[in-house]
Design a protein around this motif. Structure first.
Motif: not given
Length: 376
Positions: A222-243
């Motif tokens: 469960x923790x690994x799944x949550x970490x993966x979701x939060x990690x990808x969300x933060x990276x994706x959200x920051x990338x989208x913000x820059x674009x």
């Protein structure tokens, strides 16, 4: 079937029941103690929250710096070097945003104070042409001296209400308390990042010792799944913000709209809020540009709506949605529920939380749950 109950179990149950009784009977004191404890650990919680996104950037540097070195002394310094690079990168980003926003925002506020009275009068005249507002209300609005009213508001804001001494003492106390908590949080975040490998190893050993293997494996999954979701969300959200920020600045420069650099930075910052972030930035830009030119403000509004559609249909699904694996309808539901419960903070954390739950539920239903082994 006989159930064996030893004296140790009875003793533990008795102690637990007695503790619950005391907590209920002396609830006022218990609540005060809990509140004091939460206030004491709050800087540590904030530090852990700060450390998590910083660790994502730090891991990027760890993957590309000193990865293949054979010198153990240099390898031991890798965490420190990567942390320094992470903090320098963060400071450069903050400095860039401040340099883009603060000067133009200052001039814009001055312009706002000077031109708001005239803008309000123009709006009243424009509304009066359509005869959609009763004449008595229009007469009242036209009779108001907006410049003097705004001066009064500014005077009240600057002089304050009540005892000036009390206001100053309260403000200084709040600032000192907040600054102390912030400094403690940052120091704790630095300690976490410097010793993260050792802390994770120690935590893992303690949990393995006290928790059964099946519970440990499920919790780790469960923790690994949550970490993966939060990690990808933060990276994706920051990338989208820059674009999105870059597209906003370029589009405003092409359309020759004012405050292009500032609005690009503001749009990028507000885009960190899922779904509605760009609209919030657009509202801010519309108000600021309207004071200078209503026509340009309408052009900006049309442009930001088109940009929002581009974000919703192309950028967000490709950059963020596909990475976290959450359909668009559930993103909208998560943002709506999160904002209703916890405001802006709820908007920002609701999407990765929903993505975690969606993935766990999907894996469970599809029978694809893979427990992580102890050796991994």
């Amino acid at each position: 079937m006989k159930i064996k109950i030893d004296w140790k179990t009875c003793f533990r149950v008795g102690i637990s029941v007695f503790a619950v009784f005391l907590a209920i009977h002396y609830w006022t004191s218990t609540a005060s103690l809990i509140k004091t404890f939460l206030s004491a650990v709050l800087p540590l919680v904030i530090g852990a929250v700060i450390a998590y996104p910083l660790n994502i950037l730090m891991e990027f540097y760890e993957r590309h710096i000193l990865k293949r070195t054979n010198n153990p002394k240099i390898y031991k310094l890798r965490n420190g070097i990567c942390l320094v690079l992470t903090l320098v990168t963060l400071l450069l980003i903050v400095a860039l945003v401040v340099a883009l926003v603060v000067p133009q925002l200052t001039s814009c506020i001055k312009l706002l104070i000077d031109k708001v009275p005239g803008a309000i009068d123009k709006v009243v005249e424009f509304v009066a042409q359509f005869e959609i507002v009763p004449e008595d209300i229009l007469g009242m609005l036209e009779g108001i001296d907006w410049k003097s009213k705004i001066s009064e508001i500014i005077s009240v804001a600057t002089t304050g209400i009540g005892s000036a001494f009390d206001v100053v003492v309260s403000t200084v106390s709040s600032v000192v308390s907040g600054a102390t908590s912030g400094i403690l949080a940052i120091i704790f975040a630095v300690y976490l990042l410097l010793s993260k490998d050792k802390l994770m190893e120690q935590t893992d050993r303690v949990i393995k010792h006290f928790v059964k293997k099946d519970i440990y494996d499920k919790g780790r999954y469960v923790l690994k799944t949550a970490n993966d979701a939060f990690h990808k969300f933060i990276v994706g959200q920051c990338t989208e913000a820059v674009i999105l920020g870059a597209l906003c600045s370029v589009g405003m420069l092409i359309l020759r709209l004012p405050y292009a650099a500032m609005m690009g930075a503001v749009t990028a910052f507000t885009a960190l809020i899922p779904v509605v972030g760009a609209l919030i930035g657009g509202g801010i830009g519309f108000v600021l540009i309207f004071v200078e030119s209503p026509t340009k403000a309408i052009i900006f509004l049309v442009f930001i709506v088109i940009l929002q559609q581009l974000e919703g249909d192309l950028i967000y699904p490709k950059v963020v949605g596909s990475s976290i694996g959450l359909p668009g309808i559930w993103v909208f539901v998560a943002v709506a529920v999160g904002s209703g419960m916890f405001g802006i903070l709820g908007m920002m954390i609701s999407v990765p939380v929903a993505a975690t739950a969606y993935r766990l539920l999907g894996n469970e239903i599809n029978g694809k749950t893979e427990l992580i082994s102890r050796k991994q």
